[in-house]
Scaffold this motif. Sequence first.
Motif, mmCIF file in Angstrom:
data_model
loop_
_atom_site.group_PDB
_atom_site.id
_atom_site.type_symbol
_atom_site.label_atom_id
_atom_site.label_comp_id
_atom_site.label_asym_id
_atom_site.label_seq_id
_atom_site.Cartn_x
_atom_site.Cartn_y
_atom_site.Cartn_z
ATOM 1 N N PRO A 1 18.856 15.464 30.393
ATOM 2 C CA PRO A 1 18.763 16.777 29.752
ATOM 3 C C PRO A 1 18.462 17.855 30.779
ATOM 4 C CG PRO A 1 16.683 15.661 29.514
ATOM 5 C CD PRO A 1 17.621 14.692 30.200
ATOM 6 N N ILE B 1 10.966 21.597 26.287
ATOM 7 C CA ILE B 1 12.240 21.417 25.592
ATOM 8 C C ILE B 1 13.194 20.725 26.555
ATOM 9 C CG2 ILE B 1 14.224 22.522 24.502
ATOM 10 C CD1 ILE B 1 12.447 24.884 23.813
ATOM 11 N N GLU C 1 16.987 19.851 26.538
ATOM 12 C CA GLU C 1 18.272 20.011 25.846
ATOM 13 C C GLU C 1 19.270 18.995 26.381
ATOM 14 O OE1 GLU C 1 21.719 22.965 26.417
ATOM 15 O OE2 GLU C 1 20.408 23.933 24.924
ATOM 16 N N TYR C 2 19.770 18.163 25.476
ATOM 17 C CA TYR C 2 20.792 17.180 25.834
ATOM 18 C C TYR C 2 22.185 17.737 25.625
ATOM 19 C CZ TYR C 2 17.283 13.587 26.488
ATOM 20 O OH TYR C 2 16.225 12.867 26.973
ATOM 21 N N GLY D 1 24.240 21.347 24.258
ATOM 22 C CA GLY D 1 24.093 22.742 23.857
ATOM 23 C C GLY D 1 24.622 23.702 24.893
ATOM 24 N N ASN E 1 22.991 22.788 28.738
ATOM 25 C CA ASN E 1 23.255 21.530 29.438
ATOM 26 C C ASN E 1 24.719 21.113 29.444
ATOM 27 O OD1 ASN E 1 21.990 19.401 30.957
ATOM 28 N ND2 ASN E 1 22.480 18.036 29.272
ATOM 29 N N SER F 1 23.750 22.066 19.119
ATOM 30 C CA SER F 1 22.789 21.766 20.183
ATOM 31 C C SER F 1 21.868 20.659 19.698
ATOM 32 C CB SER F 1 21.995 22.997 20.602
ATOM 33 O OG SER F 1 21.299 23.568 19.526
ATOM 34 N N ALA G 1 18.184 18.827 21.033
ATOM 35 C CA ALA G 1 17.084 18.900 21.990
ATOM 36 C C ALA G 1 15.892 18.105 21.490
ATOM 37 C CB ALA G 1 16.673 20.349 22.219
ATOM 38 N N GLU H 1 19.236 24.680 11.260
ATOM 39 C CA GLU H 1 18.436 23.841 12.146
ATOM 40 C C GLU H 1 17.936 22.621 11.374
ATOM 41 O OE1 GLU H 1 15.048 24.161 15.605
ATOM 42 O OE2 GLU H 1 15.454 25.906 14.356
ATOM 43 N N ALA I 1 25.273 25.978 18.060
ATOM 44 C CA ALA I 1 24.238 25.759 19.068
ATOM 45 C C ALA I 1 23.247 26.914 19.160
ATOM 46 C CB ALA I 1 24.881 25.545 20.439
ATOM 47 N N THR J 1 21.121 29.684 20.825
ATOM 48 C CA THR J 1 21.185 30.588 21.975
ATOM 49 C C THR J 1 20.091 31.638 21.780
ATOM 50 O OG1 THR J 1 22.709 32.194 21.002
ATOM 51 C CG2 THR J 1 23.710 30.339 22.227
#
Length: 119
Positions: A8, A21, A23-24, A26, A29, A36, A38, A57, A108, A110
Amino acid sequence: MPRLIAAPTRVSAAGEPPKEIAEYVGAVNTRTSGVSLAVMRSPAGWREPGQRPEFDEYTLVLAGTLRVEHAGGVLDVAAGQAVVAARGEWVRYGTPQGAQYVSVCVPAFTLESVHRDAE
């Protein structure tokens, strides 16, 4: 062909005290705009500004409790439970005793689409 995401990217978080955080998938990354994914590690007492995001979400709590404040009240989401916050709905997240959780945002996450409250 499947694509391996080897690691990530650590991204900065809103709120205090600081949370981690990872993020894997999104915007940061993988440069993915549609979704996204995470993993969050949030310390006891963390709370972020309220927000009215342009994304749905989906959050799965792995450990601890995630507090979700919303226009109609407060939800405490325990380990093994999940919560869905719809786009356009005002929410504020916090972790009174700390938590680890996975968040999926569609589209995702942002900084431009989260619409955080001014503090």
